[in-house]
Structure formats: C-alpha cells, structure tokens
Design an enzyme around this catalytic site. Structure first.
Site, mmCIF file in Angstrom:
data_model
loop_
_atom_site.group_PDB
_atom_site.id
_atom_site.type_symbol
_atom_site.label_atom_id
_atom_site.label_comp_id
_atom_site.label_asym_id
_atom_site.label_seq_id
_atom_site.Cartn_x
_atom_site.Cartn_y
_atom_site.Cartn_z
ATOM 1 N N SER A 152 0.803 -1.232 0.000
ATOM 2 C CA SER A 152 0.000 0.000 0.000
ATOM 3 C C SER A 152 0.831 1.276 0.000
ATOM 4 O O SER A 152 0.276 2.365 -0.179
ATOM 5 C CB SER A 152 -0.938 0.010 1.211
ATOM 6 O OG SER A 152 -2.006 -0.890 1.023
ATOM 7 N N LYS A 193 0.293 3.455 -2.917
ATOM 8 C CA LYS A 193 -0.858 4.365 -2.971
ATOM 9 C C LYS A 193 -0.415 5.825 -2.939
ATOM 10 O O LYS A 193 -1.178 6.724 -3.325
ATOM 11 C CB LYS A 193 -1.816 4.088 -1.820
ATOM 12 C CG LYS A 193 -2.589 2.776 -1.922
ATOM 13 C CD LYS A 193 -3.557 2.634 -0.755
ATOM 14 C CE LYS A 193 -4.497 1.447 -0.925
ATOM 15 N NZ LYS A 193 -3.899 0.155 -0.613
ATOM 16 N N SER A 225 -6.588 3.530 3.812
ATOM 17 C CA SER A 225 -5.875 2.680 2.861
ATOM 18 C C SER A 225 -6.827 1.857 2.004
ATOM 19 O O SER A 225 -6.569 0.691 1.682
ATOM 20 C CB SER A 225 -4.896 1.744 3.588
ATOM 21 O OG SER A 225 -3.951 1.204 2.699
ATOM 22 N N LYS A 228 2.538 6.588 5.057
ATOM 23 C CA LYS A 228 1.764 5.422 4.634
ATOM 24 C C LYS A 228 2.429 4.129 5.070
ATOM 25 O O LYS A 228 3.648 3.987 5.008
ATOM 26 C CB LYS A 228 1.638 5.422 3.104
ATOM 27 C CG LYS A 228 0.587 4.487 2.576
ATOM 28 C CD LYS A 228 -0.796 5.039 2.789
ATOM 29 C CE LYS A 228 -1.857 3.994 2.489
ATOM 30 N NZ LYS A 228 -1.914 2.899 3.478
#
Length: 394
Positions: free
Chosen positions: A65, A68, A125, A227
C-alpha cells in the site's frame, strides 16, 4: 591548509582539480554502524534530499500500500493544476465495490466526492477508493497504472513500475525505497495544501470509523505521515516522516516480519534520523575556497568564492570532509568578477557528494602587448608554470 594542485590533460585544455581534506573536529570515537532488521531501507533529509542511510535502497520490491502514494500524488497534481476539484463526484463501479483487502466501504452505483475518496485512500488505505479514483481519471485501472509509471519516470523515480492503483500483489508492480522517499518528499514539498490529510488520525465512512495505521503518530513527536504497507510477499513496510525544530526527515523501509516489528523499527530509525546526524557549515557565502590559474593575465591566479553557504549533514562521529575544486584551466584572461569558473565538489566520509558553483572573486585584466611578448619568451625558455597554492578551509 596547504594543497597541491593536480593538472591533467582534458579536451585539449588544462583541467585542474584541487583537493583538500577539511578537518571538522578532533577524531571522535567510532560510532556503531546503523543497522536495521528491514530488508530495504533509506533515511533522507527532506530539505536537501541528502541520503543519511541506505540499505538495498535501489532494489525494486513489492511496495504494497505504500504505492498508494503515487495514486494520491497524481490526484494532488491535478488538483493543483485545476484539472480536478475536491468537490468532484466520482462514480463507484462494481469492480471497485467488490475489491478486497483494506476498504473504505464504497457502495456500487453511488457517487463520492473526491475529497472523501482521498481520505479513504490516505487514512483508511482503501483499495476500493483507489479503484474509484483510477477509473474516473483514466477510464480503467490498467490505464491509470500506465499513467503512474509514466509519472514515475517524469518525476525521476527510476525503479518504479505500476500494474494497479492499490499495491495489490503483481509481479510487475515494484518500487524501490529511494523512489518512495523521493515521492514522499515531492508530496510534502509540492502539495502542502493537501498534505495535511496524511496527519488525520481517523476517518468515518458509511458509519464505519477507521483509524490511521501509521504507528509513528503515537511514538514520535512531530510525526505527520505518510503510509504503511503489508502483503505476504513484501512483509511490513512504512514510509514515515516527522518534523522537529524545523527539520524534517523521511524514513522508508520494507520487509519487516510483523506489525510490532514495523512499529518498533519505525520509531528507532526515526530517532536515529534526528539524533545521530548534525548539520555542519563548511563555508559561508563569499568565502574564498581556493584559486584558479589565469593565462595571459596581469595576475597569475584569481580567487574562487562560493555565493551560498555550504553545509553538509553528517553523522556525529564524522570529523572529515573532502572538498575538490574542479575547473578547466588555466582560465584565459580577462576574468570578470563573479564569472563562474568550475565547481566545488564536497564529499563526506560516507560517500555523500554535492556540487556547488564557484565564481571569480575579483577581476583579472589581460596582459598588454609587451606583457604577452615577455610571457611567450618565458614560456619558451622555462616551460609552463604549475604553481602550488593554498586553499582556505573552515
């Protein structure tokens, strides 16, 4: 500090390189090397982009993730340019609604404001939110992934390729830790009006409240992003940043074995990022750092100055920096004050190097006719002069 000028032939002209070892402090006791249990890692200074520590930082690996961040960065860029608005409403497809993994919990055949979708990606997320964004911007997630890869090249991310908008496992979906750090730096620097979303602790959608997964918020003062990521292939990773006394550092790593290890390693590496490094000023603006040979000038050399303060971020145990003046010379007279002549290359013991332009500190006029005749006669008799010089050091 005395220095010896080294002259070598280069492109038909003399190329001069003058090196000096700058001693910053008495020798310090050897510090323990920085280590991490993560398979891949990097510590970067936000303001300068200087790399303070790295481990397998250029190896493309599954980013989970953390990728992202690229999805978000593309949206931020379009918001800043005016192509998109936070109030734009994006349609939710069945594909987005059915997407597994971490979710924002979008509902099929509804429309969602882009601002809410961004929070669904950044805070929750949400894989589903990423697909909604991708499909509404590019028509399909595959087309959006092509935009991601194209933007990566445009932004200097050399070891990143994207197959989707979410970080879902795919053999063609890779990022290096250096690329994630560079992307994090770009997001913080270029989009401050939107970056604040990364510091939000929670977001509620469809009456489902989800907390931000960033462990740094409760462990490191000044932490405000960015993140986390996790898949079976990648292990546990984090792109984190914090600011302390006006200094911001970025830590990115991947490949820890558990959520607990990710949290502890994030805290430890961020502590190292702030506590183990200091900024040393080497030269002030206007300092003379050496001199350049001048050919056919009323003076044999011209002082070389820097126009900006020069500093390096060094490990506390470091006590030496190597500085090298590089220019093509001798420089033909006349030389004008503030004329750029070569550059100064400054390198730390750890191998971090930066280059700064050098300028003539004063005007050197050209010899008159009789002076040139005398110089020519002297050169024929004794050969070209190669004097030694002194360089000013802090």
């Amino acid at each position: 500090m005395p220095m010896r000028r080294v002259l070598t032939m280069f492109q038909g002209a003399w190329a001069a390189a003058v090196a000096a070892l700058i001693v910053l402090a008495p020798p310090a006791a050897a510090a323990a090397p920085i280590t991490t249990t993560a398979e891949y890692a990097i510590i970067m200074d936000h303001e300068t982009g200087a790399v303070l520590y790295e481990k397998n930082a250029d190896v493309p690996t599954a980013p989970a993730s953390m990728s992202k961040l690229m999805t978000v960065a593309i949206v931020f860029e379009r918001l800043k340019s005016g192509e998109l608005s936070l109030d734009d409403e994006f349609y939710v497809s069945e594909k987005a609604w059915r997407m597994g993994g971490s979710k924002m919990w979008v509902r099929v055949d509804t429309k969602i404001r882009l601002e809410d979708l961004l929070r669904g990606v950044i805070v929750q997320s949400g894989n589903d939110a990423c697909i909604v964004i991708a499909e509404n911007i590019a028509g399909s997630e595959e087309a959006f992934a092509e935009i991601m890869t194209r933007k990566a090249r445009e932004w200097g991310l050399k070891n990143s390729t994207f197959a989707n908008a979410t970080g879902w496992p795919d053999p063609n979906h890779k990022m290096s830790m250096r690329d994630i750090a560079l992307l994090s730096r770009k997001i913080i620097r270029d989009y401050p009006e939107y970056y604040a979303m990364f510091a939000e602790r929670e977001f509620t959608w469809e009456k489902i409240r989800q907390a931000n997964r960033n462990p740094l918020f409760d462990m490191v003062e000044g932490a405000d992003g960015l993140k986390t990521g996790h898949t079976e292939e990648s292990g546990y990773g984090l792109a984190g940043t914090a600011v302390r006394d006006g200094v911001r550092r970025i830590v990115v790593f991947n490949g820890t074995a558990s959520e607990k290890e990710r949290a502890s390693e994030a805290q430890r590496l961020m502590r190292i990022a702030f506590n183990d490094f200091v900024t040393k000023t080497l030269y002030q603006a206007g300092d003379v750092v050496g001199d350049a040979l001048v050919f056919k000038g009323v003076e044999k050399s011209a002082p070389l100055i820097v126009r900006e303060p020069i500093s390096m971020i060094l490990h506390r145990s470091a006590n030496k920096v190597r500085a090298k003046i590089v220019y093509e010379g001798p420089v033909a007279a006349p030389v004008a004050e503030n004329q750029q002549i070569g550059y100064l290359r400054v390198e730390t013991e750890a191998g971090e190097a930066r280059e700064y332009p050098l300028f003539a500190g004063k005007t050197v006029r050209e010899l008159g006719v009789f002076g040139k005749i005398a110089l020519a006669a002297k050169t024929l008799i004794v050969g070209p002069s190669q004097p030694e010089s002194e360089a000013a050091t802090p």
